[in-house]
Structures are given as structure tokens and as C-alpha cells.
Write an enzyme that holds these catalytic residues in place. Sequence first.
Site, PDB file in Angstrom:
ATOM      1  N   VAL A 128      17.724  91.432  59.654  1.00 28.60           N
ATOM      2  CA  VAL A 128      18.370  90.949  58.420  1.00 28.60           C
ATOM      3  C   VAL A 128      19.290  89.773  58.749  1.00 28.60           C
ATOM      4  O   VAL A 128      19.343  88.771  58.013  1.00 28.60           O
ATOM      5  CB  VAL A 128      19.156  92.085  57.740  1.00 28.60           C
ATOM      6  CG1 VAL A 128      19.925  91.574  56.527  1.00 28.60           C
ATOM      7  CG2 VAL A 128      18.213  93.219  57.338  1.00 28.60           C
ATOM      8  N   TYR A 129      20.009  89.899  59.865  1.00 28.93           N
ATOM      9  CA  TYR A 129      20.920  88.844  60.308  1.00 28.93           C
ATOM     10  C   TYR A 129      20.165  87.540  60.579  1.00 28.93           C
ATOM     11  O   TYR A 129      20.568  86.467  60.110  1.00 28.93           O
ATOM     12  CB  TYR A 129      21.651  89.317  61.572  1.00 28.93           C
ATOM     13  CG  TYR A 129      22.402  88.243  62.322  1.00 28.93           C
ATOM     14  CD1 TYR A 129      23.614  87.755  61.857  1.00 28.93           C
ATOM     15  CD2 TYR A 129      21.900  87.733  63.519  1.00 28.93           C
ATOM     16  CE1 TYR A 129      24.308  86.777  62.553  1.00 28.93           C
ATOM     17  CE2 TYR A 129      22.588  86.756  64.224  1.00 28.93           C
ATOM     18  CZ  TYR A 129      23.786  86.272  63.736  1.00 28.93           C
ATOM     19  OH  TYR A 129      24.462  85.307  64.422  1.00 28.93           O
ATOM     20  N   LEU A 130      19.056  87.629  61.305  1.00 28.15           N
ATOM     21  CA  LEU A 130      18.299  86.421  61.635  1.00 28.15           C
ATOM     22  C   LEU A 130      17.709  85.766  60.388  1.00 28.15           C
ATOM     23  O   LEU A 130      17.655  84.536  60.287  1.00 28.15           O
ATOM     24  CB  LEU A 130      17.191  86.741  62.644  1.00 28.15           C
ATOM     25  CG  LEU A 130      17.668  87.086  64.056  1.00 28.15           C
ATOM     26  CD1 LEU A 130      16.483  87.475  64.940  1.00 28.15           C
ATOM     27  CD2 LEU A 130      18.449  85.935  64.691  1.00 28.15           C
ATOM     28  N   LYS A 133      20.761  84.048  58.577  1.00 29.12           N
ATOM     29  CA  LYS A 133      21.129  82.807  59.255  1.00 29.12           C
ATOM     30  C   LYS A 133      20.072  81.736  59.006  1.00 29.12           C
ATOM     31  O   LYS A 133      20.390  80.563  58.783  1.00 29.12           O
ATOM     32  CB  LYS A 133      21.305  83.035  60.761  1.00 29.12           C
ATOM     33  CG  LYS A 133      22.459  83.920  61.150  1.00 29.12           C
ATOM     34  CD  LYS A 133      23.807  83.365  60.749  1.00 29.12           C
ATOM     35  CE  LYS A 133      24.353  82.328  61.693  1.00 29.12           C
ATOM     36  NZ  LYS A 133      25.751  81.924  61.315  1.00 29.12           N
TER      37      LYS A 133
END
Length: 218
Positions: A128-130, A133
Site C-alpha cells: 500500500v505504501y509503495l 508513494k
Amino acid sequence: MRIVIAGGHGQIALRLERLLAARGDEVAGIVRKAEQADDLRAAGAEPVVLDLESASVEEVAERLRGADAAVFAAGAGPGSGAARKDTVDKAAAVLFADAAVRAGVRRFLVVSSMGADPRHQGDEIFDVYLRAKGEADAYVSSLDALDWTILRPGALTDDAGTGLVRLEAHTGRGPVPRDDVAAVLAELVDTPATNGLTLELISGSAPVSVAVKSVAGN
């Protein structure tokens, strides 16, 4: 120069504030909590208390007016859930970029992550973070009103910086000390010829200034 840093209490941001202040730049760091202000002052930065998860574009633009450059170094942090990846790592970056446009601040740097990709697959928090970003990077890079540079470091470490890096469009994976990430950011702020570049960063053999000049075409 006057430089405003979002996520001013982050580990990279505090290092960057020290470097910029030491060379005579005027630095402001945006933080969520008033109790973080003393750490910024100790680093030579002016603390600006503002929550990027609830602020309006105009509120952020007001803090950016008169700046020569803006750096987005905020992050939800490793202990946060998927929802805050969206509200901080994506939405706050978009807000900060929109505010920079409104304030007329062209030079805009993003501290992203190696592997950031809006099409990244997977359901783990890091996936989810990647994606978040990657979506933020894609938005920033779509704004013609910004002279943007996106920096994607490899695995961050707290080792002492060596001042020797590899900075290219694609480096392959590897570690890099936060000290060296901050040093590269300080150099990039001063190198508008890196406008429009998305760069990966790991430890390497080139001195920071040489690495930045190389990608800038000098």
C-alpha cells in the site's frame, strides 16, 4: 535560499535541516506537534506547526510563500496502517505540491522510495505504501508549474554517511545511510538542472557533488 520542508521532524529532514542551516540557508520545517519544535530549533530550523492531514491548500501555501524551494519529506512511518499511507504518503504530498504551485514555489523535491509505483501489486502494508508513494510521484511529475526532482533511496540505514553514493535513474537495490540521503537532497536543492528527473540512490563510489553534477548533465 529559503527552504520549507514538510515532515520536518523526520530522520532525513532533521539531517537536511542541519546541513542547510550550516551552509547559511534559511530553513523552515512543518511539524504536526508543538513538542517537536525544540528539535527543529536545535537543528537550525524554524518550526511551523501544521497538520498536513487536515490543513487546506491555502493554509499550506501561506507557509510556503517567499520560499525558494520546497521539500516533501513527510511519511506516515513504519508503525502506521494502510489508511495513513493514503492520507500522508499520498494525499499530503499532493496537498504540498498544490500549495507550492499556489505559492509560486517552483523548485520542489520529493523524498520517495525505491519501488514506488502506482501499479504495484499486493495487499501488505508495504505494498500500500509503495502504491501511495507512486501515486504521489505521478501527481507531482504531472505539474508543469513545478521544477520537480523525485529521489528514491534504497534501504535506509542509520550508519554514518560516507559521502559516496550511486545516483542514477536506475541503480538496482541497495542500502544507503540517511546522512547521505540528506547530503544528496541538499545538493539537489541547489541543482535545478535535475528538474524532471526521478532518481534512485544507494551507497556507491561517487562523491555526492560529483554524482549530482553527473545526473544534471555537468
